[in-house]
Design an enzyme around this catalytic site. Structure first.
Site, PDB file in Angstrom:
ATOM      1  N   CYS A  94      92.223 104.917  76.238  1.00 24.98           N
ATOM      2  CA  CYS A  94      91.469 104.330  77.347  1.00 24.98           C
ATOM      3  C   CYS A  94      89.966 104.430  77.074  1.00 24.98           C
ATOM      4  O   CYS A  94      89.459 105.496  76.739  1.00 24.98           O
ATOM      5  CB  CYS A  94      91.815 105.058  78.650  1.00 24.98           C
ATOM      6  SG  CYS A  94      90.806 104.507  80.040  1.00 24.98           S
TER       7      CYS A  94
ATOM      8  N   CYS B  95      93.075 107.343  86.242  1.00 21.58           N
ATOM      9  CA  CYS B  95      92.044 107.283  85.216  1.00 21.58           C
ATOM     10  C   CYS B  95      90.763 107.962  85.724  1.00 21.58           C
ATOM     11  O   CYS B  95      90.143 108.765  85.029  1.00 21.58           O
ATOM     12  CB  CYS B  95      91.778 105.825  84.853  1.00 21.58           C
ATOM     13  SG  CYS B  95      90.559 105.592  83.547  1.00 21.58           S
TER      14      CYS B  95
ATOM     15  N   CYS C 124      93.214 102.471  81.132  1.00 20.75           N
ATOM     16  CA  CYS C 124      94.377 102.889  81.910  1.00 20.75           C
ATOM     17  C   CYS C 124      94.710 101.805  82.927  1.00 20.75           C
ATOM     18  O   CYS C 124      93.817 101.258  83.578  1.00 20.75           O
ATOM     19  CB  CYS C 124      94.078 104.169  82.683  1.00 20.75           C
ATOM     20  SG  CYS C 124      93.890 105.607  81.646  1.00 20.75           S
TER      21      CYS C 124
ATOM     22  N   CYS D  89      88.525 106.923  80.042  1.00 20.61           N
ATOM     23  CA  CYS D  89      88.849 108.351  80.117  1.00 20.61           C
ATOM     24  C   CYS D  89      89.445 108.891  78.820  1.00 20.61           C
ATOM     25  O   CYS D  89      89.862 110.047  78.773  1.00 20.61           O
ATOM     26  CB  CYS D  89      89.789 108.637  81.287  1.00 20.61           C
ATOM     27  SG  CYS D  89      91.503 108.148  80.972  1.00 20.61           S
TER      28      CYS D  89
ATOM     29  N   GLY E  64     121.460 100.318  93.879  1.00 23.36           N
ATOM     30  CA  GLY E  64     121.382  99.188  92.959  1.00 23.36           C
ATOM     31  C   GLY E  64     121.951  97.897  93.511  1.00 23.36           C
ATOM     32  O   GLY E  64     121.729  96.828  92.942  1.00 23.36           O
TER      33      GLY E  64
END
Ligand SMILES: Nc1ncnc2c1ncn2[C@@H]1O[C@H](COP(=O)(O)OP(=O)(O)OP(=O)(O)O)[C@@H](O)[C@H]1O
Ligand SMILES: [Mg+2]
Lengths: 280, 309
Positions: B261, B293, B287, B264, B51
């Site tokens: 979606c 997808c 997607c 799909c 980090g």
């Protein structure tokens, strides 16, 4: 004095410029200046000491440039000191000289051991943040993570300092001077610090506004039992808020005692002049 | 540091004689060896201090700064002859920027490319983490435009450094508090601030909140590169990544109730809205991860084939 002090300051000194101690010889009340002709440096404060107990308010009075803010800033850690010791009861049961802590540890004291109210609210607040947000900063620094409780606590503090609830979510920058000072007080008290330093908290406010804020401060000092240091050039403020006070002149304390006694019967010529001017 | 992780960064970077690299006209991975070493050093520091934003001497790259030059430098510094690279932009392998970056990596290394995470080892991305679960075979390289999570509350560099050094994040909390007060909810979406390993707050820029939980104790190594701002930071595998959230305000990912979606039918992936072409057309959702997808659609059409997850 007994050992029940919350704050103890001893031999505190601050020299601007060369640390050459010969500056002490040609500065101070007897010489009539804080600026040394020998070294060219300014002895803003020297050999300043006092103790403050819980529930007690100590006044620091003196003319402009006498070193009052310097003392306060050295205690608060806003400014490094040249010499001296500052002890807080909450830090290592008063055994540690906090002036010797590293800057990071020193800053952490400002979360809940020691709080400051400045003359200029912009120094203690963020003007582009709401009143509630300013208090949230103090609370989250102390580890508060519950939104609802932060809201409740902020509302409670603002109520105590008489800021209308409807202003809680307004930016502090849109507030009047008196209202800003009330928010600053609320933020300073957020984590119930045992020691509170106030530097000219009502200077710069209109007389009627100042009177209201003074009233509030007096009540808060009584209610919270905080150990307070009140810095002011105005005897009316010192008289209203404090029981004991020290008089500063050219960086040194020239007289110390009970505020009532000092006002009635000042001993040092400088104190006499100050009181005379205030009574005129 | 555990050895496998170090190796993930170091071992793959040794070209051998029979590698595809021996036929290249440019240095393997475009960067000179000195630059690679310097960037790798920054990466190792970043992995060692999860980090923490490590400064590095960002190079001029054949892409404009702010167009993935930070991510690209990381990829080129760690890529090895046995890597397979996947590059996505907004979740799409075919975006112009993704195609250009992928070409650059492939042409300077000779390594194969793929669009499928399963077949890839090095995944460079802007805006998304692939929907497929990633594991220790993968290194995810994120292109970061703004690495500093505290940028919105403080601009002074020294004060920023102090705040990180002292883990003084009160003002970050204030900005979340104010967001909630003003809007009733925490509106911040991409770049959601997260506490890494209980110590440093990072900006999870540029991924959406949807992807944030997948950085938490992940099996893969995530490296963040900001070319313009000259910073690299990392989330090593199995590291805590906790979104900053109030105890009573749960962290929520983006979900549009009822949306699925159009291609799909998925309701379980991160969807993006495509505005309608005409005023009457209300638009639709698809997607964001186009490769996922495509495979999802195939899986539904041919349940027996191509289901690898
Ligand atoms: N940074 C500095 N450099 C040099 N001299 C300084 C500096 N800051 C303060 N001083 C000097 O130190 C002395 C004490 O200043 P200080 O601000 O403590 O006075 P004060 O009693 O608070 O005055 P006021 O009532 O005007 O606020 C003054 O002579 C001032 O000019
Ligand atoms: Mg002053």
């Amino acid at each position: 004095m007994t050992t029940d002090w919350a704050l103890r300051v001893s031999s505190l000194g601050k020299i601007h410029g060369s640390a050459d101690l010969r500056a002490l010889e040609d500065t101070g009340p007897d010489i009539g200046t804080a600026k040394s002709a020998i070294t060219g440096s300014i002895v803003a404060a020297w050999d300043v000491g006092f103790e403050v107990s819980p529930g007690e308010a100590l006044g620091v009075i003196g003319e402009s440039g006498s070193g009052k803010s310097t003392v306060m800033r050295c205690i608060a850690g806003d400014q490094p000191s040249t010499s001296g010791e500052v002890h807080l009861r909450t830090v290592d049961d008063g055994r540690t000289n906090v002036l010797e802590l590293d800057p990071s540890a020193r800053r952490r004291l400002r979360i809940s051991d020691l709080a400051v109210v400045y003359q200029d609210p912009a120094e203690g607040l963020r003007l582009n943040v709401t009143a509630g947000g300013n208090i949230a900063e103090a609370l989250t620094a102390a580890g508060w993570r519950h939104f609802g409780r932060i809201r409740d606590r902020a509302a409670e503090l603002l109520e105590r300092t008489e800021v209308p609830h409807s202003r809680m979510d307004d930016l502090v920058g849109t507030f009047s001077g008196g209202m800003r000072q009330r928010v600053q007080l609320a933020k300073a008290l957020a984590n119930e610090p045992p020691v509170l330093l106030l530097d000219e908290p009502t200077t710069g406010l209109d007389a009627s506004v100042a009177a209201g804020v003074l009233d509030l401060i007096r009540n808060l000092l009584e209610e919270t039992g905080v150990a307070a240091v009140v810095v002011s050039h105005d005897f009316a403020v010192i008289e209203m808020l404090t029981t004991r006070c020290v008089v500063m002149n050219h960086g040194r304390i020239v007289e110390a005692g009970l505020t009532d006694r000092l006002l009635e019967d000042p001993h040092h010529p400088y104190s006499q002049r100050l009181v005379g001017a205030a009574r005129a | 540091m555990n050895t496998p992780l170090l190796q993930q960064v170091l071992d793959r970077t040794t070209p051998v004689d029979d590698s595809p690299a021996s036929h290249l006209e440019v240095n393997f991975g475009l960067l000179d060896e000195y630059s690679k070493r310097e960037i790798r050093r920054a990466i190792l520091t970043a992995v060692a201090v999860p980090g923490y934003q490590v400064p590095f001497g960002s190079r001029e790259m054949p892409v404009a700064r702010g167009w993935g030059s930070g991510g690209l430098q990381i990829s080129l510094a760690i890529v090895g002859p046995y890597d397979v690279v996947k590059v996505i932009d907004q979740g799409d392998d075919e975006g112009v920027n993704a195609v250009n970056l992928r070409r650059l990596i492939v042409s300077s290394t000779g390594i194969p490319e793929s669009t499928t995470p399963e077949d890839s080892t090095l995944i460079q991305t802007r805006h998304r983490i692939p929907e497929d679960p990633l594991d220790e075979r993968h290194t995810l390289v994120l292109q970061v435009p703004v690495p500093e999570p505290l940028r919105g509350v403080e601009r002074d560099m020294r004060e920023l450094a102090r705040m990180h050094a002292e883990a003084d994040y009160a003002r970050m909390w204030v900005s979340l508090y104010e967001d909630k007060v003003r809007n009733g909810v925490i509106t911040r979406t991409t770049g959601y601030p997260c506490l890494v390993n209980g110590r440093y707050v990072i900006a999870t820029t540029p991924i959406p909140r949807w992807d944030v939980p997948r950085l938490h104790r992940s099996r893969f190594l995530a490296l963040f590169g900001a070319g313009r701002e000259k910073r690299i930071y990392a989330v090593p595998p199995h590291t805590d990544v906790e979104p900053l959230t109030f105890e009573d305000v749960p962290f929520e990912v983006e979900v549009t109730p009822g949306a699925s979606c159009r291609t799909c039918s998925s309701t379980e992936s991160f969807l993006v809205e495509i505005p309608g072409a005409t005023a009457g057309d209300g638009g639709h959702w698809v997607c964001s991860d186009s490769d996922w997808c495509r495979r999802n659609r195939e899986r539904l059409q041919h349940p027996s084939r191509g289901d690898r997850s």
